[in-house]
Design a protein around this motif. Structure first.
Motif: not given
Length: 191
Positions: A115-122
């Motif tokens: 998912h593209g939001a993985q970096a944001q969640a990380n």
């Protein structure tokens, strides 16, 4: 109820559902039902599930910053502030035993989904890493500060994962004490 309050309720309900059920297994209908609003009202606030996910991650980032700021203000020195991080496993043990770590489970799920939001969640892990690194630096462990921060993050995630897998509160408590002992050893043996 104001539009802002309704939106906040949606985000908080989605946050809880994403944690308990996972992002992939939580639908618009689940979130709307949790907030007790019509789907039409729901779509007024969020057009896509990804918009909700972004809002949930933003909420978690904000809450993490608030918690770290509180530990910074209330903690009696860097070692005690790091102990606050370690002891969060015990403070949240009931939820961890049922659902795992909210940060780790979301990051892991988003990674599996690519998912593209993985970096944001990380980014939540990055907040913890930076904060822990700064605490270890304040302890005079500058050369090792980042390695120690990452080690503590890894160990805490492992404890949460295994405590959840085995539903073992005694293990969780024992590992928290072991992490506190590890921290004491780090403080006694500066790099």
């Amino acid at each position: 109820m104001s539009a802002g309050a309704t939106r906040q309720q949606i985000v908080e309900a989605a946050d809880e559902l994403f944690y308990r059920q996972g992002y992939a297994h939580s639908s618009f209908a689940d979130i709307a039902a949790a907030v007790r609003i019509s789907r039409g009202n729901f779509y007024y606030h969020f057009k896509t599930k990804d918009e909700i996910l972004e809002a949930v991650i933003a909420l978690r980032l904000a809450r993490t910053r608030e918690m770290l700021d509180r530990w910074e203000a209330e903690g009696d020195g860097p070692a005690e502030r790091i102990r606050c991080f370690i002891r969060i496993l015990v403070a949240n043990r009931a939820k961890i035993l049922l659902y795992g770590c909210p940060v780790g489970t979301l990051s892991s799920e988003l990674a599996k989904l690519d998912h593209g939001a993985q970096a944001q969640a990380n980014g939540i892990f990055a907040l913890f890493r930076d904060w822990l690194r700064r605490q270890f630096e304040l302890l005079g462990l500058g050369a090792e500060a980042d390695r120690l921060a990452m080690s503590l993050l890894a160990r805490s995630q492992g404890v949460a994962t295994l405590a959840n897998a085995f539903r073992d509160e005694a293990f969780l408590r024992e590992e928290v004490e072991a992490l506190c002992d590890w921290l004491d050893a780090c403080v006694r043996q500066p790099a």
